[in-house]
Design a protein around this motif. Structure first.
Motif, PDB file in Angstrom:
ATOM      1  N   GLU A 110      69.369   9.999  90.771  1.00 61.21           N
ATOM      2  CA  GLU A 110      68.982  10.436  89.426  1.00 61.21           C
ATOM      3  C   GLU A 110      70.154  10.439  88.449  1.00 61.21           C
ATOM      4  OE1 GLU A 110      67.095  14.229  89.944  1.00 61.21           O
ATOM      5  OE2 GLU A 110      65.433  13.357  91.077  1.00 61.21           O
ATOM      6  N   VAL A 111      71.367  10.331  88.956  1.00 60.55           N
ATOM      7  CA  VAL A 111      72.541  10.337  88.079  1.00 60.55           C
ATOM      8  C   VAL A 111      73.300   9.011  88.123  1.00 60.55           C
ATOM      9  CG1 VAL A 111      72.817  12.836  88.070  1.00 60.55           C
ATOM     10  CG2 VAL A 111      73.987  11.483  89.814  1.00 60.55           C
ATOM     11  N   GLY A 112      72.641   7.956  88.599  1.00 62.79           N
ATOM     12  CA  GLY A 112      73.214   6.626  88.514  1.00 62.79           C
ATOM     13  C   GLY A 112      73.600   5.945  89.818  1.00 62.79           C
ATOM     14  N   LEU A 113      73.458   6.623  90.956  1.00 66.17           N
ATOM     15  CA  LEU A 113      73.752   5.975  92.231  1.00 66.17           C
ATOM     16  C   LEU A 113      72.728   4.870  92.474  1.00 66.17           C
ATOM     17  CD1 LEU A 113      75.562   6.141  94.800  1.00 66.17           C
ATOM     18  CD2 LEU A 113      73.734   7.496  95.821  1.00 66.17           C
ATOM     19  N   HIS A 114      73.205   3.733  92.960  1.00 63.81           N
ATOM     20  CA  HIS A 114      72.329   2.598  93.248  1.00 63.81           C
ATOM     21  C   HIS A 114      72.777   1.962  94.565  1.00 63.81           C
ATOM     22  CE1 HIS A 114      75.666   0.177  91.684  1.00 63.81           C
ATOM     23  NE2 HIS A 114      75.694   1.050  90.680  1.00 63.81           N
ATOM     24  N   SER A 115      72.018   1.031  95.046  1.00 62.14           N
ATOM     25  CA  SER A 115      72.265   0.474  96.379  1.00 62.14           C
ATOM     26  C   SER A 115      73.640  -0.172  96.506  1.00 62.14           C
ATOM     27  CB  SER A 115      71.171  -0.520  96.760  1.00 62.14           C
ATOM     28  OG  SER A 115      71.105  -1.568  95.814  1.00 62.14           O
ATOM     29  N   LEU A 116      74.102  -0.887  95.510  1.00 58.04           N
ATOM     30  CA  LEU A 116      75.417  -1.508  95.581  1.00 58.04           C
ATOM     31  C   LEU A 116      76.512  -0.446  95.652  1.00 58.04           C
ATOM     32  CD1 LEU A 116      77.149  -4.012  95.619  1.00 58.04           C
ATOM     33  CD2 LEU A 116      77.047  -4.068  93.126  1.00 58.04           C
ATOM     34  N   ALA A 117      76.353   0.635  94.911  1.00 51.80           N
ATOM     35  CA  ALA A 117      77.327   1.728  94.948  1.00 51.80           C
ATOM     36  C   ALA A 117      77.368   2.366  96.341  1.00 51.80           C
ATOM     37  CB  ALA A 117      76.998   2.768  93.891  1.00 51.80           C
ATOM     38  N   ILE A 118      76.215   2.540  96.957  1.00 48.98           N
ATOM     39  CA  ILE A 118      76.176   3.095  98.313  1.00 48.98           C
ATOM     40  C   ILE A 118      76.952   2.187  99.259  1.00 48.98           C
ATOM     41  CG2 ILE A 118      74.708   3.650 100.296  1.00 48.98           C
ATOM     42  CD1 ILE A 118      72.580   4.594  98.287  1.00 48.98           C
ATOM     43  N   MET A 119      76.744   0.884  99.137  1.00 44.16           N
ATOM     44  CA  MET A 119      77.456  -0.064  99.997  1.00 44.16           C
ATOM     45  C   MET A 119      78.963   0.046  99.772  1.00 44.16           C
ATOM     46  SD  MET A 119      74.712  -3.258 100.022  1.00 44.16           S
ATOM     47  CE  MET A 119      75.889  -4.347  99.364  1.00 44.16           C
ATOM     48  N   GLN A 147      82.548   5.190 111.779  1.00 46.50           N
ATOM     49  CA  GLN A 147      81.871   4.210 110.932  1.00 46.50           C
ATOM     50  C   GLN A 147      80.475   4.685 110.522  1.00 46.50           C
ATOM     51  OE1 GLN A 147      83.207   1.367 109.627  1.00 46.50           O
ATOM     52  NE2 GLN A 147      81.336   1.340 108.426  1.00 46.50           N
ATOM     53  N   LEU A 148      80.265   4.742 109.214  1.00 45.67           N
ATOM     54  CA  LEU A 148      78.939   5.025 108.658  1.00 45.67           C
ATOM     55  C   LEU A 148      78.262   3.701 108.349  1.00 45.67           C
ATOM     56  CD1 LEU A 148      79.970   7.731 106.038  1.00 45.67           C
ATOM     57  CD2 LEU A 148      78.884   8.133 108.243  1.00 45.67           C
ATOM     58  N   ASP A 149      76.973   3.751 108.091  1.00 47.17           N
ATOM     59  CA  ASP A 149      76.293   2.570 107.579  1.00 47.17           C
ATOM     60  C   ASP A 149      75.469   2.974 106.358  1.00 47.17           C
ATOM     61  OD1 ASP A 149      73.811   3.613 108.545  1.00 47.17           O
ATOM     62  OD2 ASP A 149      74.072   2.580 110.444  1.00 47.17           O
ATOM     63  N   TYR A 150      74.903   1.991 105.719  1.00 43.38           N
ATOM     64  CA  TYR A 150      74.156   2.198 104.485  1.00 43.38           C
ATOM     65  C   TYR A 150      73.089   3.284 104.653  1.00 43.38           C
ATOM     66  CZ  TYR A 150      71.161   1.150 100.498  1.00 43.38           C
ATOM     67  OH  TYR A 150      70.417   1.257  99.358  1.00 43.38           O
ATOM     68  N   ALA A 151      72.341   3.219 105.725  1.00 44.78           N
ATOM     69  CA  ALA A 151      71.237   4.166 105.946  1.00 44.78           C
ATOM     70  C   ALA A 151      71.718   5.608 106.043  1.00 44.78           C
ATOM     71  CB  ALA A 151      70.458   3.787 107.199  1.00 44.78           C
ATOM     72  N   ASP A 152      72.918   5.807 106.595  1.00 42.14           N
ATOM     73  CA  ASP A 152      73.458   7.161 106.699  1.00 42.14           C
ATOM     74  C   ASP A 152      73.553   7.819 105.326  1.00 42.14           C
ATOM     75  OD1 ASP A 152      73.900   7.087 109.504  1.00 42.14           O
ATOM     76  OD2 ASP A 152      75.819   6.073 109.205  1.00 42.14           O
ATOM     77  N   LEU A 153      73.972   7.045 104.324  1.00 36.31           N
ATOM     78  CA  LEU A 153      74.143   7.591 102.978  1.00 36.31           C
ATOM     79  C   LEU A 153      72.854   7.552 102.168  1.00 36.31           C
ATOM     80  CD1 LEU A 153      77.619   6.067 102.080  1.00 36.31           C
ATOM     81  CD2 LEU A 153      77.094   8.284 103.120  1.00 36.31           C
ATOM     82  N   ALA A 154      72.043   6.531 102.365  1.00 32.43           N
ATOM     83  CA  ALA A 154      70.810   6.383 101.586  1.00 32.43           C
ATOM     84  C   ALA A 154      69.726   7.376 102.000  1.00 32.43           C
ATOM     85  CB  ALA A 154      70.283   4.958 101.717  1.00 32.43           C
ATOM     86  N   ARG A 155      69.797   7.834 103.245  1.00 32.85           N
ATOM     87  CA  ARG A 155      68.766   8.721 103.787  1.00 32.85           C
ATOM     88  C   ARG A 155      68.596   9.988 102.943  1.00 32.85           C
ATOM     89  NH1 ARG A 155      70.828   8.834 108.537  1.00 32.85           N
ATOM     90  NH2 ARG A 155      69.693   6.987 109.179  1.00 32.85           N
ATOM     91  N   LEU A 203      82.782   8.964  94.703  1.00 35.08           N
ATOM     92  CA  LEU A 203      81.597   8.698  93.888  1.00 35.08           C
ATOM     93  C   LEU A 203      82.001   8.379  92.454  1.00 35.08           C
ATOM     94  CD1 LEU A 203      78.484   8.654  93.829  1.00 35.08           C
ATOM     95  CD2 LEU A 203      78.570  11.086  93.258  1.00 35.08           C
ATOM     96  N   SER A 204      82.924   9.159  91.908  1.00 36.47           N
ATOM     97  CA  SER A 204      83.418   8.917  90.543  1.00 36.47           C
ATOM     98  C   SER A 204      84.086   7.558  90.435  1.00 36.47           C
ATOM     99  CB  SER A 204      84.408  10.013  90.136  1.00 36.47           C
ATOM    100  OG  SER A 204      83.761  11.255  90.029  1.00 36.47           O
ATOM    101  N   ARG A 205      84.880   7.208  91.446  1.00 34.30           N
ATOM    102  CA  ARG A 205      85.576   5.916  91.443  1.00 34.30           C
ATOM    103  C   ARG A 205      84.578   4.760  91.442  1.00 34.30           C
ATOM    104  NH1 ARG A 205      86.537   2.328  95.169  1.00 34.30           N
ATOM    105  NH2 ARG A 205      85.817   3.668  96.861  1.00 34.30           N
TER     106      ARG A 205
END
Length: 80
Positions: free
Chosen positions: A28-37, A50-58, A9-11
């Protein structure tokens, strides 16, 4: 594992998250969709499947991600 997630996350966000509570909503601390990807690949390696975007965004928190990665690591590869 929590430190690995914090490190990725820091990277990706180029920001330190050493004292962030596990239940803090990362949006709330700066995570956004591109960072999740960008995190999908690195966190997939930690999980061993293998994870996908939804796994982390949920549920975008360190604690939820750690629980997800632990659960996936213990259950083996995700079915297609």
């Amino acid at each position: 594992m929590m430190e690995q997630i914090r490190g990725e996350l820091s990277r990706v966000l180029d920001k330190e998250f050493g004292d962030l509570a596990a239940d803090t909503n990362l949006m709330e601390v700066g995570l956004h969709s591109l960072a999740i990807m960008r995190l999908v690949s690195a966190l997939s390696q930690i999980a061993g499947t293998q994870l996908d975007y939804a796994d982390l965004a949920r549920e975008p928190s360190l604690g939820a991600w750690q629980a997800l990665l632990c659960r996936l690591r213990n259950s083996g590869p995700k079915e297609a």
